[in-house]
Write an enzyme that holds these catalytic residues in place. Structure first.
Site, PDB file in Angstrom:
ATOM      1  N   GLU A  17      -9.604   6.011   7.047  1.00 38.60           N
ATOM      2  CA  GLU A  17      -8.173   6.201   6.869  1.00 38.60           C
ATOM      3  C   GLU A  17      -7.763   7.443   6.077  1.00 38.60           C
ATOM      4  OE1 GLU A  17      -6.311   1.763   6.913  1.00 38.60           O
ATOM      5  OE2 GLU A  17      -7.573   2.256   5.200  1.00 38.60           O
ATOM      6  N   ARG A  49       0.840  -1.208   0.000  1.00 40.90           N
ATOM      7  CA  ARG A  49       0.000   0.000   0.000  1.00 40.90           C
ATOM      8  C   ARG A  49       0.873   1.256   0.000  1.00 40.90           C
ATOM      9  NH1 ARG A  49      -5.456   1.558   0.897  1.00 40.90           N
ATOM     10  NH2 ARG A  49      -6.058  -0.629   0.904  1.00 40.90           N
TER      11      ARG A  49
END
Length: 808
Positions: free
Chosen positions: A759, A357
């Site tokens: 997030e 990520r």
């Protein structure tokens, strides 16, 4: 007091959710939160797109919310405590078990030899033992478990670990750079590239190189790690566990016991925070409690103190970076090459997807025509780092933001201008990993924030202020966010739910997500209420339970509402479809004329109460409960090549931060923050604004005050308590905090066209760090680039000021 934030119109154009409100305290209402239950009654308005209080808010403030340690203890409950390794690296020779067993109240002492089957609590690789055997890997590694009649006696006995453990010490590797130099990794290096970065760098008119690092971050959930295991009949276990991933806890406990999964039930009603720290790392505590409870045939509770929690568990990965970037006279990036070195700790845990990520978010908001990224997951003799809000995304995106800021300072151009010139745009909208940036809101969102924040006027004012202020300096920065939403691993993007309609018209929903304070249960209940046309107060969400919805994914990656909301909607729609033929017959109309709304069903000019319809359906033997399932469509990912479409959509955002720096002490203060964040068509604006605010302050803490320090020789984590580890408090919030939601529906078919909010906003306080850097730059010569490290503690700020002042 913060300036009021503007809430977006809901999908029905309800003006009540567009009124100006204070997101912390509404003076007119005299209570917390935003526009809650004002205007028409809940029965006459849509149930999604409106601000409703968190379903447990009244329980939180009254102290009635039940967490694991509040559950009434069963008769004969015993308490466990962990004996921790006193050395960072070594060979375990022996444990003085008799010393431990002689301690008051001790019933048993468990070691690795007492684990019935697999001694592993690692989520991906089998490289993380529950209790150490053979090798000691870090200071704080659990070596044995003491089971005693009460918790204090168990803790006192476990504290004798230094005397009881005999080990041969070995040299320890404590930093990621040292491990990288040794080629010591938890997984093989990862590489993601596009174009020819080397050739483009060589041909670029300008070149910039950098060497930088950002520290890790402790999750600091208010409820610590805890598991309570209760033996059941016929060789089974019920485990109450504070976890974001009940299904994984079920599987790992079953593996440790040598059982089948159906013998283990894991329940979680709520957590006092998780932030990723309870995704995989709750497993160790669940496994120890389960093994002890099974062997002793008595309930066992394991709740660790904050100090032990810090010493045992991992946190956000710290990253080291080395980069080289080429750019033109306008600041447009032509090529970039970067090494990203993460401190993974002693085992892999979730480090592989965290690095993936990070690599996929290095681009953040910017088109990079030629790029070469190299990810190294360094193995060190420290706690095994794990998931934390953003899951590597913030560490990846922060690097490009530092690079862009450096380019702007080299050219003597406002960093905002350089950012805008590098934005993804039509024709330049393909990421290095091969996904197109669709529904790109970067330009309209940042343009609106530039206008509403008065960015350019304030930039001129700050320049004038700094020219006349020798001690106090101001800084300003605007940073954008593009964050991909979905799990990196495709098969995790699925969810299930159960919806039960009772004969009195009330509804119970159970889904695979977990509630950690973010409001997931509230949103899912709103979705079900909206689908059935009943007030949200008629819907209750029950505890997450592996015996209800099986094989669930973790509540992580900001997918909780997307996945579980869709699954619950699917279940509610099935029930609704079963009710429609009966409703059409009773109302004398076609099914296409039916409207479920306001607690009733209307059609053919008549109305029938939902409760009445349900009662009649029961008499007609119509099934009033259903399961639901959802799998995110269109995702594909090649983990070897790091290519594909890993994200269902992108969430966007931007923030402007203004800071004041005392150049004599290094202290900083965020005087104002303007935030505009994209949550699509919000399911609940009040909850979403709360999530944005919380993420901003949490990210600000990571980048300014939360410093992790290990003893350079012993490997002991020195910042293992609130006395030495500084999380942000209410006093650290921006003095003037303006948060608004960007009111554009999601182009992707998400739940009611909303977007994830957990997030992405954690990246917004990049603006704070870069504003501090901007203020420090005012102490040096024109075009200086301060070497400000993160976290930007007062010491770090003073060091950066000294560097630019000396150069001047």
């Amino acid at each position: 007091m913060n300036k009021p934030a503007e809430l977006p119109m809901d999908r029905a154009g309800d003006p009540r959710v567009n009124r100006t409100v204070d997101p912390i305290l509404d003076p007119a209402a005299g209570h917390a939160s935003t526009a809650l239950d004002s205007g028409p009654t809940p029965e006459s308005r849509p149930q999604v797109g409106v601000s409703r209080a968190h379903e447990s808010a009244h329980l939180h403030v009254s102290g009635e919310a039940v967490y694991i340690d509040d559950i009434a203890e069963a008769h004969g409950t015993l308490h466990a405590a962990l004996g921790l390794s006193p050395i960072a690296h070594g060979t375990l020779v022996s444990i003085d078990l008799e010393l431990l067993r002689r301690q008051p109240g001790v019933v048993a002492v468990l070691t690795a030899a007492d684990i019935p089957a697999e001694n592993n609590c690692g989520p991906l690789l089998h490289d993380d033992p529950i209790l150490a055997e053979g090798e000691l890997r870090y200071v704080g590694q659990p070596v044995f478990a003491v089971i005693a009649r009460d918790r204090e006696l168990a803790r006192r006995a476990a504290a004798l670990a230094k005397q009881a453990i005999v080990a041969t010490p070995h040299p320890a590797v404590l930093t990621a750079r040292e491990a990288h130099a040794l080629g010591q990794y938890v997984i093989p290096p990862m590489h993601l590239s596009r174009g020819d970065a080397a050739s483009a760098l060589a041909a670029a008119p300008h070149r910039l190189e950098g060497d930088w690092a950002v520290g890790g971050q402790e999750q600091f959930y208010l409820e610590g790690q805890i598991s309570y295991a209760l033996p059941q009949e016929n060789q089974a276990l019920l485990i109450h566990c504070s976890t974001q991933h009940p299904s994984e806890m079920q599987q790992l406990v079953a593996h440790a016991m040598g059982w089948q999964a159906h013998q283990v039930t894991v329940q979680c009603r709520r957590m006092g925070g998780g932030f990723g720290g309870k995704e995989s790392q709750s497993a160790l505590f669940a496994c120890v409690a389960a093994i002890a409870a099974t062997q002793l045939r008595r309930p066992v509770k394991l709740r660790v103190d904050r100090d032990d929690d810090f010493l045992v568990t991992g946190r956000r990965h710290g990253f080291d970076y080395r980069w080289s970037v080429g750019f033109d006279d306008e600041g447009r990036i032509l090529a970039a090459e970067i090494d990203l070195i993460s401190n993974c700790g002693h085992s892999a845990d979730l480090s592989a997807p965290v690095m993936a990520r990070a690599l996929c978010h290095f681009d953040n908001a910017y088109w990079l025509p030629n790029v070469a990224m190299h990810g190294y997951c360094a193995k060190t003799n420290t706690q095994s780092n794990t998931a934390f809000r953003g899951f590597g995304g913030p560490q990846g995106a922060l690097a490009i933001e530092m690079i862009v800021d450096g380019i702007a300072r080299r050219l003597g151009v406002d960093a905002l201008t350089v950012r805008q010139r590098n934005f993804y745009r039509e024709g330049h909208d393909l990421t290095p990993y091969g996904q197109q940036v669709e529904d790109n809101l970067l330009r309209p969102l940042t343009d609106r924030l530039i206008e509403t924040s008065g960015y350019h006027a304030r930039r001129a004012e700050i320049t004038a202020f700094n020219a006349g202020s020798p001690v106090l300096k101001k800084g300003l920065a605007l940073t954008p966010v593009k964050f991909g939403i979905s799990f990196n691993v495709v098969h995790l993007n699925q969810a299930g739910a159960l919806v039960h309609v009772y004969t009195d018209g009330s509804v119970l929903v159970n889904h695979g997500g977990t509630e950690m304070g973010q409001g997931l249960n509230t949103k899912v209940a709103q979705v079900v209420a909206h689908e059935l046309g009943i007030p949200a107060a008629s819907v209750r969400a029950s505890a997450t339970d592996t015996s209800k919805v099986a094989n669930t994914s973790a509540t992580a990656a900001s997918t909780g509402s997307d996945l579980n909301g869709k699954a619950a909607q699917d279940a509610a729609r099935k029930i609704k479809r079963r009710l429609m033929p009966l409703a059409a017959r009773l109302l004398g109309c076609g099914e296409d004329a039916l409207v479920f709304d306001g607690g009733e069903v209307r059609g053919g000019g008549q109305a029938l109460g939902f409760k009445e319809l349900v009662a009649k359906a029961y008499l007609e033997r119509i099934q009033l409960w259903s399961d639901g399932f959802y799998a995110t469509p269109g995702l594909h990912w090649d983990r070897a090549k790091l290519q594909g479409k890993p994200f269902y959509y992108y969430a966007f955002g931007a923030a402007v931060a203004e800071v004041l720096v005392d150049t004599l002490t290094g202290e900083t203060r965020v005087t104002r923050a303007d935030v505009l964040h994209d949550v699509g068509r919000s399911l609940n604006p009040a909850l979403d604004i709360g999530q944005v605010e919380g993420a901003f302050v949490q990210g600000q803490g990571w980048l300014t005050s939360e410093e992790l320090v290990w003893h350079p020789k012993s490997g002991l984590l020195l910042t293992h308590a609130p006395s030495t580890y500084k999380i942000p408090t209410a006093n650290d919030m921006p003095r003037d905090f303006r948060v608004a939601l960007f009111d554009a529906p999601n182009a992707a078919d998400s739940i009611h066209r909303s977007k994830a909010v957990g997030e992405p906003p954690l990246l917004l306080p990049f603006s704070v760090l870069l504003a501090i850097k901007d203020a420090v730059a005012a102490c040096g010569a024109e075009r200086c680039d301060p070497p400000l490290r993160a976290p930007a503690t007062p010491e770090a700020v003073l060091d950066a000021i000294e560097a630019v002042s000396s150069a001047t």
